[in-house]
Write a protein that holds these residues in place. Structure first.
Motif, PDB file in Angstrom:
ATOM      1  N   ARG A  59       2.450   1.766  -3.432  1.00 34.06           N
ATOM      2  CA  ARG A  59       1.466   2.203  -4.416  1.00 34.06           C
ATOM      3  C   ARG A  59       1.091   3.668  -4.183  1.00 34.06           C
ATOM      4  NH1 ARG A  59      -1.733  -1.617  -3.594  1.00 34.06           N
ATOM      5  NH2 ARG A  59      -1.030  -2.992  -5.268  1.00 34.06           N
ATOM      6  N   ARG A  60       1.004   4.066  -2.934  1.00 37.44           N
ATOM      7  CA  ARG A  60       0.634   5.440  -2.593  1.00 37.44           C
ATOM      8  C   ARG A  60       1.775   6.408  -2.864  1.00 37.44           C
ATOM      9  NH1 ARG A  60      -0.831   4.650   2.593  1.00 37.44           N
ATOM     10  NH2 ARG A  60       1.291   5.099   3.273  1.00 37.44           N
ATOM     11  N   ILE A  95       0.836  -1.206   0.000  1.00 31.71           N
ATOM     12  CA  ILE A  95       0.000   0.000   0.000  1.00 31.71           C
ATOM     13  C   ILE A  95       0.870   1.254   0.000  1.00 31.71           C
ATOM     14  CG2 ILE A  95      -1.702   1.312   1.335  1.00 31.71           C
ATOM     15  CD1 ILE A  95      -2.818  -1.361   2.312  1.00 31.71           C
TER      16      ILE A  95
END
Length: 559
Positions: free
Chosen positions: A425-426, A422
Motif C-alpha cells: 500500500r505504501r 502495508i
C-alpha cells in the motif's frame, strides 16, 4: 607500429589472475588480442592502446589520429584489419597503415555498440534497436538479425561457433549460438558494468582465457583544504580488465563464475539492556550452508566453544549458558573459511513445462502464511490475482509476478519491517519487505518459496586481506521448481528503473558476495528446556550487539 615490449617472463605465467590496469586509460570498452598484445579502445580519449598483459606497459598506437576514435566502443581484429564502431558507423582499417585511413563499412539507423568478425560474417550490436545485426563482410548486405540477450549496452566477440556478449546493465556475459542466437548459458561478472570482452588462446597450455573490461564509478574521500570540513565524498571513473573464469554444468542448468576465498565471522557481544536472569539457556546460530556456489572449508568458534547439531539437514551452532544476567559480558560466535562463486541458472519456460506436482510436504511448509505475510488481506489477494494474470507456465509466472512487484515498489530502508499489505500500500520497501510481498504473491499462486540470506560481503573483490563490514543484513528468496530444485532470486537489486525494463541478472542468479546461511532454520534462536523463546519474552536485539566481518583472501579459478 606496435612495439615489442613483452616481458621475458614465460608466456604461461603472463596470463594469470592479475587485474590489468593500463596506464592513462580512462574508459576502456572494446578489447581484442593481437598476438600477445591486448588492444583496447579508450572511448573518452580516443586512444587505441596496446597493452602488455603482464607488465601493463601501455602504448598509444594512434598517437596522431586519436580524434577519429573518440566515442568508439566496439573493437575487433580480423586478417590484420582493425574494425570498430563509432556512433552509428562501422569502420575498418589496416593495422599496417600508420595513418589509420578508415573506410566506412556500414551506417546503422541507431548507435552501434559492439562488433565481432568471424570469417566472412560481421556482427554488430545495437542497444536501442534490441538487435545484433549480422552482415556479409564481402558485400555489406544484412543477412539476419538476432535478439540481444540483455537490456544494456552490449559488446561482442566470437569463439568458434559461439557468439559471446557482454552487457553493461545486466552485469553478465552471455554465450550464444553464433548462427541462431539461441542462448547456451550466461555468466555473472564479478564487477559491475562490463564493457568489452575477448578471448586469449594460450598455445602453450591449449586453454582459452576470457578477459572482460569494466568501467564504473569509484567513491573516494578527497582532502580539500579549501572546504570545511575538508574531507569530501566524490566519485571517479575506474577502468580495468580482468579474467572471467567459468564452469558450465549443463546437466544441472547452471554456470559458475569467478570465486573468492573469504573469511567470514559472526559474533555476538553480550550487553543486555534490561534486568533479566536466564538459566540453562541455549543460544543457537545457523552456520554457513553448503550449496552449488558456496563451499565451507572450515568453521571454528570465537569467544566461547559451541557444539554443532544438524536441523533439517543444516548445520547449527549451539552455545550454552548456565546463567545469563544483565551483568554478563562476553563475545561468542563463529568464524568460517568459505569458497564463494557467482552462479547463474540457465532455464527457459520450455524447461518448466509439464513439471511434476510439489512433494507432498512442501505445501504445508512453503505455501502457507507462516511468516506474517498478510496473505488473508484483500490487497494481497487482489495483487496475487493481478500479478499472475492467466499465466500457467511456472517460470513465466514467477517472472511476471517479480515484474509486477517491481512496478509497484521502490527501495527504501526503515527501522523495522512492515507486513506485505502495508508495504504494498505504501509503495516503498526494504529488501525484507520486497521478499515479504514476493513470498505472499508466489504462495497464493501455488509457487513454493522461502526466505534465505543473510549477509553480503562488501563487493570489493580487489580489496584483499583487509576487514570489511557490511552496512546492513540482507535477505533474498528461493523458489522451487519440481524436478529441478530451488532457484535463487534477489529481492530488490534488479528493480533499477521506474517502470522497467528490469535486468534479469539476479533472476535465478546470485553474485559471489552473497553469504548463504543454513536454510529452513532460523538464523538465531534462544531456547529454554527445548522451548523457543519468542521476541515478547526475550529479544536477541535487547541482549547483544552483533558484529559481522568479511576478509577477502584470494581469488579462485576452476583449475
Amino acid at each position: 607500429m606496435i612495439s615489442d615490449f613483452a616481458s621475458s617472463v614465460p608466456l604461461q605465467q603472463q596470463f594469470n589472475r592479475a587485474t590489468i590496469r593500463p596506464v592513462a586509460a580512462s574508459e576502456l570498452h572494446g578489447i581484442a588480442f593481437y598476438g600477445n598484445k591486448l588492444l583496447a579502445i579508450d572511448t573518452r580519449n580516443g586512444y587505441l592502446l596496446a597493452i602488455d598483459p603482464l607488465t601493463h606497459n601501455t602504448q598509444i598506437i594512434n598517437s596522431h589520429h586519436w580524434e577519429n576514435f573518440i566515442g568508439a566502443t566496439g573493437l575487433a581484429i580480423a586478417d590484420n584489419q582493425l574494425w570498430f564502431t563509432s556512433r552509428n558507423n562501422v569502420y575498418y582499417c589496416s593495422l599496417d597503415d600508420p595513418e589509420f585511413n578508415c573506410e566506412l563499412f556500414t551506417r546503422m539507423p541507431d548507435p552501434a555498440n559492439g562488433i565481432a568478425i568471424w570469417e566472412s560474417t560481421v556482427y554488430v550490436s545495437c542497444q536501442k534497436s534490441g538487435y545484433i545485426f549480422v552482415f556479409s563482410r564481402d558485400t555489406g548486405a544484412e543477412i539476419t538479425r538476432l535478439y540481444t540477450p540483455g537490456i544494456g549496452v552490449e559488446n561482442l566477440t566470437v569463439r568458434g561457433e559461439e557468439l559471446w556478449v557482454s552487457d553493461s546493465l545486466e552485469q553478465s556475459v552471455y554465450c550464444l549460438d553464433r548462427a541462431t542466437g539461441k542462448q547456451r548459458f550466461s555468466l555473472l561478472t564479478p564487477f559491475e558494468s562490463p564493457t568489452g570482452l575477448t578471448f586469449y588462446h594460450n598455445t602453450e597450455t591449449g586453454k582459452d582465457i576470457l578477459y572482460v573490461s569494466y568501467v564504473n564509478q569509484e567513491p573516494y574521500i578527497r582532502d580539500n583544504p579549501n572546504a570545511d570540513p575538508n574531507h569530501e565524498l566524490l566519485y571517479r571513473v575506474q577502468t580495468f580488465i580482468h579474467p572471467l573464469y567459468f564452469h558450465y554444468d549443463p546437466d544441472n542448468h547452471y554456470a559458475l563464475s569467478n570465486g573468492y576465498l573469504i573469511e567470514m565471522s559472526y559474533v555476538e557481544e553480550l550487553a543486555p539492556l534490561d534486568p533479566l536472569e536466564l538459566n540453562n539457556l541455549e543460544w543457537r546460530m545457523a552456520l554457513p550452508a553448503e550449496t552449488h556456489r558456496q563451499k565451507v572449508r572450515k568453521v571454528e568458534a570465537v569467544g566461547l566453544p559451541f557444539t554443532e547439531i544438524v536441523e533439517n539437514g543444516q548445520r547449527v551452532a549451539v552455545f550454552k549458558f548456565d546463567k545469563l544476567t544483565e551483568q554478563t559480558r562476553c563475545i561468542f560466535g563463529w568464524k568460517a573459511l568459505l569458497e564463494v562463486r557467482s552462479i547463474k541458472y540457465n532455464l527457459t519456460p520450455k524447461d518448466c513445462e509439464n513439471v511434476p506436482e510439489l512433494p507432498s510436504d512442501y505445501g504445508d511448509r512453503y505455501l502457507i502464511d507462516n511468516d506474517n505475510l498478510a496473505m488473508e488481506t484483500e490487497i494481497i489477494q487482489r495483487a496475487a490475482a493481478e500479478a499472475a494474470e492467466r499465466e500457467t507456465n511456472l517460470l513465466r509466472k514467477v517472472y511476471t509476478i517479480r515484474n509486477y512487484v517491481y512496478d509497484r515498489l521502490s527501495y527504501g530502508i526503515k527501522p523495522h519491517i512492515d507486513t506485505p499489505d502495508i508495504a504494498l500500500r505504501r509503495g516503498v520497501g526494504s529488501c525484507g519487505e520486497y521478499v515479504g510481498v514476493l513470498l505472499a504473491l508466489f504462495r497464493l499462486n501455488g509457487i513454493a518459496c522461502r526466505t534465505v540470506g543473510r549477509y553480503k560481503c562488501p563487493p570489493y573483490a580487489l580489496t584483499r586481506h583487509l576487514p570489511l563490514q557490511p552496512d546492513y543484513n540482507h535477505v533474498w528468496l528461493e523458489f522451487y521448481i519440481p524436478s529441478i530444485g530451488w532457484l535463487p532470486m534477489e529481492s530488490n537489486p534488479d528493480d533499477m528503473f521506474e517502470g522497467g525494463p528490469y535486468p534479469t541478472r539476479f533472476f535465478m542468479g546470485l553474485a559471489w558476495y552473497h553469504a548463504e546461511m543454513s536454510k529452513d532454520v532460523p538464523f538465531e534462536r534462544l531456547m529454554l528446556d527445548d522451548v523457543v523463546l519468542n521476541k515478547q519474552q526475550v529479544s536477541i536485539g535487547a541482549l547483544a550487539i552483533n558484529h559481522v566481518q568479511f576478509t577477502i583472501l584470494d581469488e579462485l579459478d576452476f583449475n
